[in-house]
Design a protein around this motif. Structure first.
Motif, PDB file in Angstrom:
ATOM      1  N   GLU A  41       0.842  -1.322  -0.069  1.00 63.55           N
ATOM      2  CA  GLU A  41       0.128  -0.186   0.009  1.00 63.55           C
ATOM      3  C   GLU A  41       0.937   1.342   0.146  1.00 63.55           C
ATOM      4  OE1 GLU A  41      -2.753  -0.151   3.288  1.00 63.55           O
ATOM      5  OE2 GLU A  41      -2.981  -2.362   3.007  1.00 63.55           O
ATOM      6  N   GLY A  42       1.900   1.176   0.278  1.00 67.76           N
ATOM      7  CA  GLY A  42       2.773   2.174   0.285  1.00 67.76           C
ATOM      8  C   GLY A  42       2.895   3.340   1.516  1.00 67.76           C
ATOM      9  N   GLU A  43       3.074   4.516   1.281  1.00 67.23           N
ATOM     10  CA  GLU A  43       2.735   5.223   2.692  1.00 67.23           C
ATOM     11  C   GLU A  43       1.798   5.272   3.372  1.00 67.23           C
ATOM     12  OE1 GLU A  43       5.462   7.066   3.890  1.00 67.23           O
ATOM     13  OE2 GLU A  43       6.971   5.905   2.439  1.00 67.23           O
ATOM     14  N   SER A  44       0.388   5.034   2.700  1.00 68.15           N
ATOM     15  CA  SER A  44      -0.626   4.914   3.236  1.00 68.15           C
ATOM     16  C   SER A  44      -0.804   3.852   4.454  1.00 68.15           C
ATOM     17  CB  SER A  44      -1.966   4.836   2.601  1.00 68.15           C
ATOM     18  OG  SER A  44      -1.889   3.493   1.676  1.00 68.15           O
ATOM     19  N   ALA A  45       0.078   2.793   4.344  1.00 68.97           N
ATOM     20  CA  ALA A  45       0.102   1.719   5.333  1.00 68.97           C
ATOM     21  C   ALA A  45       0.294   2.334   6.729  1.00 68.97           C
ATOM     22  CB  ALA A  45       0.706   0.685   4.789  1.00 68.97           C
ATOM     23  N   LEU A  46       0.957   3.324   6.862  1.00 71.16           N
ATOM     24  CA  LEU A  46       1.664   3.887   8.283  1.00 71.16           C
ATOM     25  C   LEU A  46       0.491   4.833   8.730  1.00 71.16           C
ATOM     26  CD1 LEU A  46       5.040   5.191   7.007  1.00 71.16           C
ATOM     27  CD2 LEU A  46       4.666   2.854   7.853  1.00 71.16           C
ATOM     28  N   GLU A  47      -0.719   4.998   8.247  1.00 69.39           N
ATOM     29  CA  GLU A  47      -1.603   5.813   9.045  1.00 69.39           C
ATOM     30  C   GLU A  47      -2.594   4.902   9.704  1.00 69.39           C
ATOM     31  OE1 GLU A  47      -1.919   8.956   8.619  1.00 69.39           O
ATOM     32  OE2 GLU A  47      -0.088   8.926   7.134  1.00 69.39           O
ATOM     33  N   PRO A  48      -3.021   5.298  10.661  1.00 71.83           N
ATOM     34  CA  PRO A  48      -3.935   4.660  11.694  1.00 71.83           C
ATOM     35  C   PRO A  48      -5.130   3.930  10.884  1.00 71.83           C
ATOM     36  CG  PRO A  48      -3.428   6.460  12.658  1.00 71.83           C
ATOM     37  CD  PRO A  48      -2.945   6.726  11.271  1.00 71.83           C
ATOM     38  N   ARG A  49      -5.489   2.710  11.366  1.00 69.45           N
ATOM     39  CA  ARG A  49      -6.666   2.095  10.650  1.00 69.45           C
ATOM     40  C   ARG A  49      -7.784   1.913  11.633  1.00 69.45           C
ATOM     41  NH1 ARG A  49      -5.620  -2.622   6.218  1.00 69.45           N
ATOM     42  NH2 ARG A  49      -4.484  -1.321   4.579  1.00 69.45           N
ATOM     43  N   SER A  50      -8.870   1.674  10.849  1.00 63.40           N
ATOM     44  CA  SER A  50     -10.265   1.702  12.018  1.00 63.40           C
ATOM     45  C   SER A  50     -10.213   0.283  12.545  1.00 63.40           C
ATOM     46  CB  SER A  50     -11.340   1.957  11.075  1.00 63.40           C
ATOM     47  OG  SER A  50     -12.479   1.291  11.926  1.00 63.40           O
ATOM     48  N   ARG A  51     -10.269   0.203  13.830  1.00 65.77           N
ATOM     49  CA  ARG A  51     -10.567  -1.130  14.303  1.00 65.77           C
ATOM     50  C   ARG A  51     -11.771  -1.871  14.331  1.00 65.77           C
ATOM     51  NH1 ARG A  51      -6.924  -0.452  19.820  1.00 65.77           N
ATOM     52  NH2 ARG A  51      -4.953   0.194  19.098  1.00 65.77           N
ATOM     53  N   ARG A  52     -12.674  -1.241  13.575  1.00 68.41           N
ATOM     54  CA  ARG A  52     -14.087  -1.693  13.466  1.00 68.41           C
ATOM     55  C   ARG A  52     -14.036  -3.096  12.555  1.00 68.41           C
ATOM     56  NH1 ARG A  52     -19.174   1.463  10.557  1.00 68.41           N
ATOM     57  NH2 ARG A  52     -20.683  -0.315  10.623  1.00 68.41           N
ATOM     58  N   PRO A  53     -14.740  -3.908  13.081  1.00 69.05           N
ATOM     59  CA  PRO A  53     -14.673  -5.384  12.618  1.00 69.05           C
ATOM     60  C   PRO A  53     -15.409  -5.408  11.267  1.00 69.05           C
ATOM     61  CG  PRO A  53     -16.236  -5.389  14.155  1.00 69.05           C
ATOM     62  CD  PRO A  53     -15.669  -4.155  14.163  1.00 69.05           C
ATOM     63  N   ARG A  54     -14.819  -6.468  10.358  1.00 69.65           N
ATOM     64  CA  ARG A  54     -15.484  -6.232   8.909  1.00 69.65           C
ATOM     65  C   ARG A  54     -16.886  -6.703   8.843  1.00 69.65           C
ATOM     66  NH1 ARG A  54     -10.589  -8.963   5.365  1.00 69.65           N
ATOM     67  NH2 ARG A  54      -8.874  -7.147   5.793  1.00 69.65           N
ATOM     68  N   THR A  55     -16.962  -7.497   9.746  1.00 76.07           N
ATOM     69  CA  THR A  55     -18.611  -8.105   9.804  1.00 76.07           C
ATOM     70  C   THR A  55     -19.103  -7.989  11.373  1.00 76.07           C
ATOM     71  OG1 THR A  55     -18.038 -10.306  10.313  1.00 76.07           O
ATOM     72  CG2 THR A  55     -18.535  -9.446   7.975  1.00 76.07           C
ATOM     73  N   SER A  56     -20.285  -7.659  11.503  1.00 74.66           N
ATOM     74  CA  SER A  56     -20.910  -7.755  12.988  1.00 74.66           C
ATOM     75  C   SER A  56     -22.218  -8.611  12.794  1.00 74.66           C
ATOM     76  CB  SER A  56     -21.371  -6.294  13.472  1.00 74.66           C
ATOM     77  OG  SER A  56     -20.372  -5.358  13.093  1.00 74.66           O
ATOM     78  N   PRO A  57     -22.038  -9.837  13.101  1.00 74.87           N
ATOM     79  CA  PRO A  57     -23.301 -10.659  13.147  1.00 74.87           C
ATOM     80  C   PRO A  57     -24.231 -10.307  14.140  1.00 74.87           C
ATOM     81  CG  PRO A  57     -20.951 -11.978  13.128  1.00 74.87           C
ATOM     82  CD  PRO A  57     -20.757 -10.415  13.456  1.00 74.87           C
ATOM     83  N   ARG A  58     -23.918  -9.730  15.277  1.00 75.60           N
ATOM     84  CA  ARG A  58     -24.927  -9.366  16.251  1.00 75.60           C
ATOM     85  C   ARG A  58     -25.583  -7.954  16.167  1.00 75.60           C
ATOM     86  NH1 ARG A  58     -22.860 -10.906  21.983  1.00 75.60           N
ATOM     87  NH2 ARG A  58     -25.127 -10.533  22.581  1.00 75.60           N
ATOM     88  N   ALA A  59     -25.228  -7.518  15.095  1.00 77.86           N
ATOM     89  CA  ALA A  59     -25.685  -5.865  14.696  1.00 77.86           C
ATOM     90  C   ALA A  59     -27.256  -5.982  14.613  1.00 77.86           C
ATOM     91  CB  ALA A  59     -24.819  -5.148  13.435  1.00 77.86           C
ATOM     92  N   THR A  60     -28.145  -5.006  14.824  1.00 83.15           N
ATOM     93  CA  THR A  60     -29.346  -4.738  14.659  1.00 83.15           C
ATOM     94  C   THR A  60     -29.709  -4.728  13.348  1.00 83.15           C
ATOM     95  OG1 THR A  60     -29.841  -3.527  16.588  1.00 83.15           O
ATOM     96  CG2 THR A  60     -31.474  -3.456  15.004  1.00 83.15           C
ATOM     97  N   PRO A  61     -30.277  -5.619  12.709  1.00 84.36           N
ATOM     98  CA  PRO A  61     -30.712  -5.682  11.070  1.00 84.36           C
ATOM     99  C   PRO A  61     -31.162  -4.443  10.715  1.00 84.36           C
ATOM    100  CG  PRO A  61     -31.798  -7.540  12.078  1.00 84.36           C
ATOM    101  CD  PRO A  61     -31.290  -6.714  13.163  1.00 84.36           C
ATOM    102  N   ALA A  62     -30.897  -4.119   9.354  1.00 88.49           N
ATOM    103  CA  ALA A  62     -31.083  -2.850   8.768  1.00 88.49           C
ATOM    104  C   ALA A  62     -32.795  -2.625   8.737  1.00 88.49           C
ATOM    105  CB  ALA A  62     -30.764  -2.915   7.421  1.00 88.49           C
ATOM    106  N   GLU A  63     -33.605  -3.772   8.490  1.00 90.03           N
ATOM    107  CA  GLU A  63     -35.007  -3.363   8.621  1.00 90.03           C
ATOM    108  C   GLU A  63     -35.546  -2.895   9.966  1.00 90.03           C
ATOM    109  OE1 GLU A  63     -34.133  -8.035   8.478  1.00 90.03           O
ATOM    110  OE2 GLU A  63     -33.302  -6.179   7.685  1.00 90.03           O
ATOM    111  N   VAL A  64     -34.918  -3.641  11.018  1.00 89.94           N
ATOM    112  CA  VAL A  64     -35.436  -3.363  12.399  1.00 89.94           C
ATOM    113  C   VAL A  64     -35.092  -1.687  12.630  1.00 89.94           C
ATOM    114  CG1 VAL A  64     -35.230  -3.493  14.825  1.00 89.94           C
ATOM    115  CG2 VAL A  64     -35.149  -5.479  12.928  1.00 89.94           C
ATOM    116  N   VAL A  65     -33.624  -1.113  12.118  1.00 85.79           N
ATOM    117  CA  VAL A  65     -33.295   0.143  12.428  1.00 85.79           C
ATOM    118  C   VAL A  65     -34.346   1.061  11.627  1.00 85.79           C
ATOM    119  CG1 VAL A  65     -31.611   1.747  11.674  1.00 85.79           C
ATOM    120  CG2 VAL A  65     -31.041  -0.553  12.646  1.00 85.79           C
ATOM    121  N   ALA A  66     -34.771   0.554  10.231  1.00 91.67           N
ATOM    122  CA  ALA A  66     -35.532   1.525   9.444  1.00 91.67           C
ATOM    123  C   ALA A  66     -36.949   1.346  10.424  1.00 91.67           C
ATOM    124  CB  ALA A  66     -35.811   0.954   8.185  1.00 91.67           C
ATOM    125  N   LEU A  67     -37.490   0.432  10.959  1.00 91.38           N
ATOM    126  CA  LEU A  67     -38.706   0.429  11.525  1.00 91.38           C
ATOM    127  C   LEU A  67     -38.658   1.164  12.856  1.00 91.38           C
ATOM    128  CD1 LEU A  67     -41.580  -0.898  11.970  1.00 91.38           C
ATOM    129  CD2 LEU A  67     -40.546  -2.702  13.013  1.00 91.38           C
TER     130      LEU A  67
END
Length: 384
Positions: A41-67
């Motif tokens: 990735e070059g110099e961009s690899a030295l920048e801090p990265r988000s620690r947010r997981p790629r997937t969140s199986p326990r996240a509230t479903p989008a349809e429930v959020v919309a409701l």
């Protein structure tokens, strides 16, 4: 970032091993192995990265959020309470969706639908006083309202202190002592005689501050004949009648949200009747156990009576509980725990136990349905 560049330079230019570099500069091997990412990735690899997981199986479903967002908008548009507790109640009872209050609060905050108020006094700092039984105390007050066209009228309310049920709400050109007496009689005809009343010190309710002129008014005399205890709040202290004051705020907010505003007092009364029906039977109340409706709680509990005292030898109590997964609720009597079977079909249901010595009635805390009535056997209690 200087140390990161130093480590990468030591590995790339000097050709030293990652383990050696990690030991020399006091860093972990995993950090040194980020070199592979740097090469890709070059110099961009030295920048801090988000620690947010790629997937969140326990996240509230989008349809429930919309409701949740839809319920918030709909309830607010109707002038009704749209807080997390109310939304949770509607999700459970109308959409068969189980979501915690904290989850709903986070979603509303994330969507920008609420504004945090960290300086607001928490509920735990308040001292709440309420009657333990329906009809133990009725609160009453009247408030001003302006019709379309500029005509001022007044709305008189009788509210049960224990259950928050609106016993009677009526609009009048002006609330007088005769109207207070008439509306109290109609409330009694609908709901029975209360053990006590709680009002402010207005002349329509009491003559205690009139200097003794004229004696008791019609309302005071009527209470005395019915053996109803009259209680009045302190002067200039409206929080004593806080429940009916809060009810009036909710009522006015709902009236302002109506698409067609009342022109005549008859139009206003039709709106009041519609609001009372919704408030008593279809709107969960935040202050009641299990977010039940005022009417369900009022119909479930035994009613207090005026001028009577319970037998000192009778042990009466009200207990809130939840049926366990096996369909059983427990009750301790005379130091012994009794297991009372209700049925697996009612598992996890919130219930209210009305206990008078060995006589027990178990009712659904939300609907008021009687689930079981029995007499406890002190020696052995069969579950079925």
């Amino acid at each position: 970032m200087t140390k990161a560049r130093l480590v990468i330079t030591a590995v790339v230019l000097e050709g030293r091993t990652p383990a050696e570099v990690a030991k020399t500069y006091g860093v972990s091997r995993s950090w040194v192995y980020e070199l592979a990412r740097h090469r890709e990735e070059g110099e961009s690899a030295l920048e801090p990265r988000s620690r947010r997981p790629r997937t969140s199986p326990r996240a509230t479903p989008a349809e429930v959020v919309a409701l949740i967002v839809e319920l918030r908008a709909r309830l607010s548009q109707q002038g009704l309470d749209a807080g997390p507790e109310t939304i949770v109640w509607h999700l459970e009872h109308h959409h068969d969706v189980q979501v915690s209050r904290a989850t709903v609060a986070r979603i509303l905050h994330r969507q920008g639908l609420v504004t945090p108020e960290p300086k607001k006094k928490p509920k735990s700092a308040l001292h709440r006083f309420e009657a333990s039984l329906p009809n133990e105390t009725w609160q009453s007050d009247f408030t001003h309202y302006r019709l379309t066209g500029g005509t001022d009228v007044e709305i008189l309310t009788w509210l049960d202190d224990c259950t928050r049920k609106a016993i009677r709400v009526a609009a009048h050109p002006r609330v007088t002592g005769l109207i207070v007496v008439e509306q109290f009689r109609r409330a009694v005809a609908e709901a029975g005689i209360p053990a006590s009343t709680l009002t402010d010190n207005g002349m329509v309710y009491t003559t205690r501050f009139s200097g003794g002129r004229g004696g008791r008014n019609g309302f005071e005399s009527g209470l005395r004949r019915l053996h109803v205890i009259q209680k009045n709040g302190r002067a200039n202290h409206p929080t004593t009648q806080g429940k009916v004051e809060r009810f009036q705020q909710t009522l006015k907010k709902w009236l302002r949200a109506q698409p067609v505003q009342p022109v005549a007092i008859a139009d206003l009364q039709r709106l009041l009747d519609h609001f009372v029906e919704h408030y008593n039977h279809h709107r969960p109340h935040r202050s009641l156990p299990h977010r039940s409706t005022p009417a369900a709680r009022y119909d479930t509990l035994p009613k207090a009576l005026p001028g009577t005292t319970r037998d000192a030898q009778t042990h009466t109590r009200i207990r809130h509980d939840r049926i366990d997964t096996s369909g059983v609720v427990t009750l301790r009597i005379a130091g012994r725990l009794h297991h009372i079977g209700i049925g697996r079909t009612h598992a996890r249901t919130h219930v209210i136990l009305l206990v008078a010595d060995l006589q027990v009635r178990i009712v659904n805390a939300t609907t008021g349905e009687l689930l079981r009535e029995l007499t406890i056997d002190p020696d052995y209690q069969p579950q079925k």
